[in-house]
Design an enzyme around this catalytic site. Sequence first.
Site, mmCIF file in Angstrom:
data_model
loop_
_atom_site.group_PDB
_atom_site.id
_atom_site.type_symbol
_atom_site.label_atom_id
_atom_site.label_comp_id
_atom_site.label_asym_id
_atom_site.label_seq_id
_atom_site.Cartn_x
_atom_site.Cartn_y
_atom_site.Cartn_z
ATOM 1 N N LEU A 1 -0.680 -2.732 9.063
ATOM 2 C CA LEU A 1 -1.145 -1.650 8.181
ATOM 3 C C LEU A 1 -2.215 -2.129 7.208
ATOM 4 N N ALA A 2 -2.416 -3.428 7.102
ATOM 5 C CA ALA A 2 -3.370 -3.937 6.107
ATOM 6 C C ALA A 2 -4.787 -3.525 6.461
ATOM 7 N N ASP B 1 -3.265 -13.723 4.388
ATOM 8 C CA ASP B 1 -4.408 -12.843 4.151
ATOM 9 C C ASP B 1 -5.017 -12.506 5.510
ATOM 10 N N MET B 2 -5.416 -11.258 5.665
ATOM 11 C CA MET B 2 -6.000 -10.836 6.943
ATOM 12 C C MET B 2 -7.299 -11.582 7.231
ATOM 13 N N THR C 1 -7.117 5.310 13.323
ATOM 14 C CA THR C 1 -7.392 6.411 12.401
ATOM 15 C C THR C 1 -8.255 7.509 13.002
ATOM 16 N N GLN D 1 -8.957 -2.603 4.395
ATOM 17 C CA GLN D 1 -9.776 -2.005 3.349
ATOM 18 C C GLN D 1 -9.897 -0.564 3.820
ATOM 19 N N GLU E 1 -10.608 8.746 11.572
ATOM 20 C CA GLU E 1 -12.000 8.468 11.183
ATOM 21 C C GLU E 1 -12.818 7.943 12.364
ATOM 22 N N LYS F 1 -12.664 0.227 12.600
ATOM 23 C CA LYS F 1 -11.389 0.620 13.220
ATOM 24 C C LYS F 1 -11.544 0.878 14.717
ATOM 25 N N GLY G 1 0.822 -1.217 0.000
ATOM 26 C CA GLY G 1 0.000 0.000 0.000
ATOM 27 C C GLY G 1 0.850 1.258 0.000
ATOM 28 N N GLN G 2 0.301 2.327 0.592
ATOM 29 C CA GLN G 2 1.084 3.574 0.642
ATOM 30 C C GLN G 2 2.100 3.558 1.789
ATOM 31 N N ASP G 3 1.642 3.266 3.005
ATOM 32 C CA ASP G 3 2.530 3.402 4.170
ATOM 33 C C ASP G 3 3.573 2.286 4.244
ATOM 34 N N TYR H 1 -16.127 1.818 7.781
ATOM 35 C CA TYR H 1 -14.664 1.842 7.969
ATOM 36 C C TYR H 1 -14.321 2.339 9.377
HETATM 37 P P1 NAP Z 1 -3.545 1.412 1.543
HETATM 38 O O1 NAP Z 1 -2.652 2.119 0.612
HETATM 39 O O2 NAP Z 1 -4.979 1.239 1.208
HETATM 40 O O3 NAP Z 1 -2.912 -0.035 1.794
HETATM 41 C C1 NAP Z 1 -3.619 -1.031 2.471
HETATM 42 C C2 NAP Z 1 -2.941 -2.367 2.243
HETATM 43 O O4 NAP Z 1 -3.725 -3.365 2.918
HETATM 44 C C3 NAP Z 1 -2.833 -2.791 0.784
HETATM 45 O O5 NAP Z 1 -1.506 -3.095 0.494
HETATM 46 C C4 NAP Z 1 -3.704 -4.028 0.715
HETATM 47 O O6 NAP Z 1 -3.175 -5.060 -0.069
HETATM 48 C C5 NAP Z 1 -3.688 -4.526 2.142
HETATM 49 N N1 NAP Z 1 -4.835 -5.411 2.379
HETATM 50 C C6 NAP Z 1 -6.142 -5.128 2.196
HETATM 51 N N2 NAP Z 1 -6.884 -6.223 2.462
HETATM 52 C C7 NAP Z 1 -6.034 -7.204 2.817
HETATM 53 C C8 NAP Z 1 -6.193 -8.557 3.190
HETATM 54 N N3 NAP Z 1 -7.401 -9.136 3.263
HETATM 55 N N4 NAP Z 1 -5.090 -9.266 3.498
HETATM 56 C C9 NAP Z 1 -3.867 -8.727 3.415
HETATM 57 N N5 NAP Z 1 -3.646 -7.449 3.046
HETATM 58 C C10 NAP Z 1 -4.714 -6.692 2.759
HETATM 59 O O7 NAP Z 1 -3.518 2.077 2.994
HETATM 60 P P2 NAP Z 1 -2.428 3.095 3.621
HETATM 61 O O8 NAP Z 1 -2.805 4.476 3.246
HETATM 62 O O9 NAP Z 1 -1.068 2.590 3.364
HETATM 63 O O10 NAP Z 1 -2.781 2.962 5.167
HETATM 64 C C11 NAP Z 1 -2.164 1.963 5.971
HETATM 65 C C12 NAP Z 1 -3.034 1.693 7.186
HETATM 66 O O11 NAP Z 1 -3.226 2.895 7.936
HETATM 67 C C13 NAP Z 1 -4.447 1.203 6.865
HETATM 68 O O12 NAP Z 1 -4.798 0.287 7.880
HETATM 69 C C14 NAP Z 1 -5.318 2.431 6.965
HETATM 70 O O13 NAP Z 1 -6.638 2.066 7.312
HETATM 71 C C15 NAP Z 1 -4.619 3.167 8.088
HETATM 72 N N6 NAP Z 1 -4.707 4.618 8.058
HETATM 73 C C16 NAP Z 1 -4.370 5.295 6.934
HETATM 74 C C17 NAP Z 1 -4.393 6.686 6.943
HETATM 75 C C18 NAP Z 1 -3.988 7.475 5.735
HETATM 76 O O14 NAP Z 1 -4.308 8.670 5.694
HETATM 77 N N7 NAP Z 1 -3.271 6.895 4.779
HETATM 78 C C19 NAP Z 1 -4.755 7.361 8.120
HETATM 79 C C20 NAP Z 1 -5.075 6.620 9.250
HETATM 80 C C21 NAP Z 1 -5.031 5.251 9.231
HETATM 81 P P3 NAP Z 1 -3.258 -5.107 -1.661
HETATM 82 O O15 NAP Z 1 -2.164 -4.204 -2.118
HETATM 83 O O16 NAP Z 1 -3.038 -6.528 -1.902
HETATM 84 O O17 NAP Z 1 -4.625 -4.608 -2.031
HETATM 85 O O1 F7E Z 2 -11.449 11.871 1.473
HETATM 86 C C1 F7E Z 2 -13.808 14.465 0.385
HETATM 87 C C2 F7E Z 2 -14.356 13.261 1.125
HETATM 88 O O2 F7E Z 2 -11.060 9.621 0.497
HETATM 89 C C3 F7E Z 2 -11.107 13.073 2.132
HETATM 90 C C4 F7E Z 2 -8.190 7.162 4.390
HETATM 91 O O3 F7E Z 2 -6.793 7.022 4.272
HETATM 92 O O4 F7E Z 2 -7.967 9.138 5.724
HETATM 93 C C5 F7E Z 2 -8.539 8.629 4.545
HETATM 94 O O5 F7E Z 2 -9.953 8.748 4.578
HETATM 95 C C6 F7E Z 2 -12.273 14.044 2.082
HETATM 96 C C7 F7E Z 2 -13.622 13.415 2.467
HETATM 97 O O6 F7E Z 2 -9.921 10.293 2.659
HETATM 98 C C8 F7E Z 2 -13.927 13.614 -3.124
HETATM 99 O O7 F7E Z 2 -15.763 13.321 1.221
HETATM 100 C C9 F7E Z 2 -14.542 15.277 -1.879
HETATM 101 O O8 F7E Z 2 -14.319 14.312 3.283
HETATM 102 O O9 F7E Z 2 -9.160 11.268 0.565
HETATM 103 P P1 F7E Z 2 -10.355 10.712 1.210
HETATM 104 P P2 F7E Z 2 -10.731 10.004 4.001
HETATM 105 O O10 F7E Z 2 -12.120 9.581 3.741
HETATM 106 O O11 F7E Z 2 -10.534 11.185 4.906
HETATM 107 C C10 F7E Z 2 -8.386 8.496 6.942
HETATM 108 C C11 F7E Z 2 -7.665 9.136 8.093
HETATM 109 C C12 F7E Z 2 -8.269 7.022 6.877
HETATM 110 O O12 F7E Z 2 -8.042 6.365 7.886
HETATM 111 C C13 F7E Z 2 -8.679 6.370 5.602
HETATM 112 O O13 F7E Z 2 -8.134 5.059 5.500
HETATM 113 O O14 F7E Z 2 -12.427 14.481 0.729
HETATM 114 N N1 F7E Z 2 -13.943 14.361 -1.068
HETATM 115 N N2 F7E Z 2 -14.526 14.840 -3.142
HETATM 116 C C14 F7E Z 2 -13.555 13.318 -1.828
HETATM 117 N N3 F7E Z 2 -12.907 12.195 -1.477
HETATM 118 C C15 F7E Z 2 -12.623 11.309 -2.483
HETATM 119 N N4 F7E Z 2 -11.947 10.183 -2.184
HETATM 120 N N5 F7E Z 2 -12.994 11.555 -3.792
HETATM 121 C C16 F7E Z 2 -13.646 12.684 -4.168
HETATM 122 O O15 F7E Z 2 -13.976 12.879 -5.341
#
Ligand code: NAP
Ligand code: F7E
Length: 327
Positions: A81-82, A59-60, A126, A84, A128, A155, A12-14, A151
């Site tokens: 970090l895995a 797999d998770m 998160t 949906q 969220e 969490k 994923g990203q992180d 979601y």
């Molecule tokens: P991401 O890019 O969506 O990556 C999530 C990873 O989880 C992907 O590599 C995906 O694998 C894997 N995954 C999903 N379902 C799985 C399963 N059943 N078994 C094994 N692996 C699975 O998320 P991220 O942005 O890196 O975020 C990392 C973590 O931090 C997540 O838990 C997210 O909810 C949490 N988080 C993110 C943010 C943010 O702003 N980025 C903020 C707060 C919390 P595939 O590549 O195979 O699909």
């Molecule tokens: O939306 C608004 C949308 O999808 C941000 C995940 O990493 O951060 C992420 O969740 C905001 C929301 O992220 C569009 O409604 C407007 O208010 O980029 P997002 P998110 O929902 O905040 C948290 C911390 C996590 O934990 C999650 O895993 O932007 N927005 N227009 C839109 N968002 C999307 N995606 N697409 C639009 O067209």
Amino acid sequence: MTKTALVTGILGQDGPYLAKLLLSKGYRVYGLIRRYSNPNFSNLDFVGVTDEVDYVEGDMNDEASLLNLIRTIRPTEVYNLAAQSFVKSSFDQAKLTTEVNSLGPLYLLNAIKYFSPTTRYYQASTSEMFGLQHTNGYQDEKTPFHPRSPYGVSKVYAYWITVNYRESYGLFTANGILFNHESPIRGKQFVTRKVTDGVAKIKLGLAKEIRLGNLDARRDWGFAGDYVEAMYLMLQQKESNDFVVGTGESHTVRELVELAFKSVGIDDWKKYVVIDPQYKRPAEVPNLRAKPDKAFKLLKWKPKMTFDKLIKTMVEADLERNKKKTT
Ligand code: NAP
Ligand code: F7E
């Protein structure tokens, strides 16, 4: 002794940023990947660590695969970090989201409890989870939860089971309550990357518009590369604890759009943005802003990249990638 880390969500990203950080500190890094015909290593390629990670399959959703991995690797640290992780999809795929995001952590914690109780566990929690809640406009570790999506709800379970296994069994577990963090390898569905990729395509004449939902939502956006340092620091503390991680600054989606267009010299962004109801959510989280004082104080962590720099960096990376498509 070489420290070992199991990182789930490695593709994923992180995952790639964290893997790079841990490798630089001498860790052996195991990356969990699902069974794919063709796994996508492009994010690991981007940060340059594809060949340095040891890949393990699991797999998770498959408890036995996780039990077996923890039993055989017995890692020093697990970074879970895995997930949906796309909030919008969680409304349509609530069961899947719950299984991966809530039961997955439970399976890992049980595996640690039974087979490797000295393993330290990081849970990717998160902002969220806060949803509608705030204290004078910000969220910290004491702010109650009021999630607004399947979601967020999934969490909250993961957060509490992580706390519970610490309190019940004395495991070292930490919740990183991270606010939105972004990078050039952010998934294209998320709003920052959707905008920076869209702006790059418009600038290069490859697209005419960007279709978006709610422009009024506010988020506290930081850089993923900074946030993985906080994850690592949480597992190096004397005692396990939970931390809010963010910048303390928030911006609207509108400000993000304006800034991204401005960075390529386009001021009249309204010409290119179409509001499309399909991108709005059944329930929105209107306003997220971290108060990360605890992380600043105890982890001695601070974000380095500003919002302006982050968005400009993402636009530049997308310009480069899209240019390749035109040649
Ligand atoms: P991401 O890019 O969506 O990556 C999530 C990873 O989880 C992907 O590599 C995906 O694998 C894997 N995954 C999903 N379902 C799985 C399963 N059943 N078994 C094994 N692996 C699975 O998320 P991220 O942005 O890196 O975020 C990392 C973590 O931090 C997540 O838990 C997210 O909810 C949490 N988080 C993110 C943010 C943010 O702003 N980025 C903020 C707060 C919390 P595939 O590549 O195979 O699909
Ligand atoms: O939306 C608004 C949308 O999808 C941000 C995940 O990493 O951060 C992420 O969740 C905001 C929301 O992220 C569009 O409604 C407007 O208010 O980029 P997002 P998110 O929902 O905040 C948290 C911390 C996590 O934990 C999650 O895993 O932007 N927005 N227009 C839109 N968002 C999307 N995606 N697409 C639009 O067209």
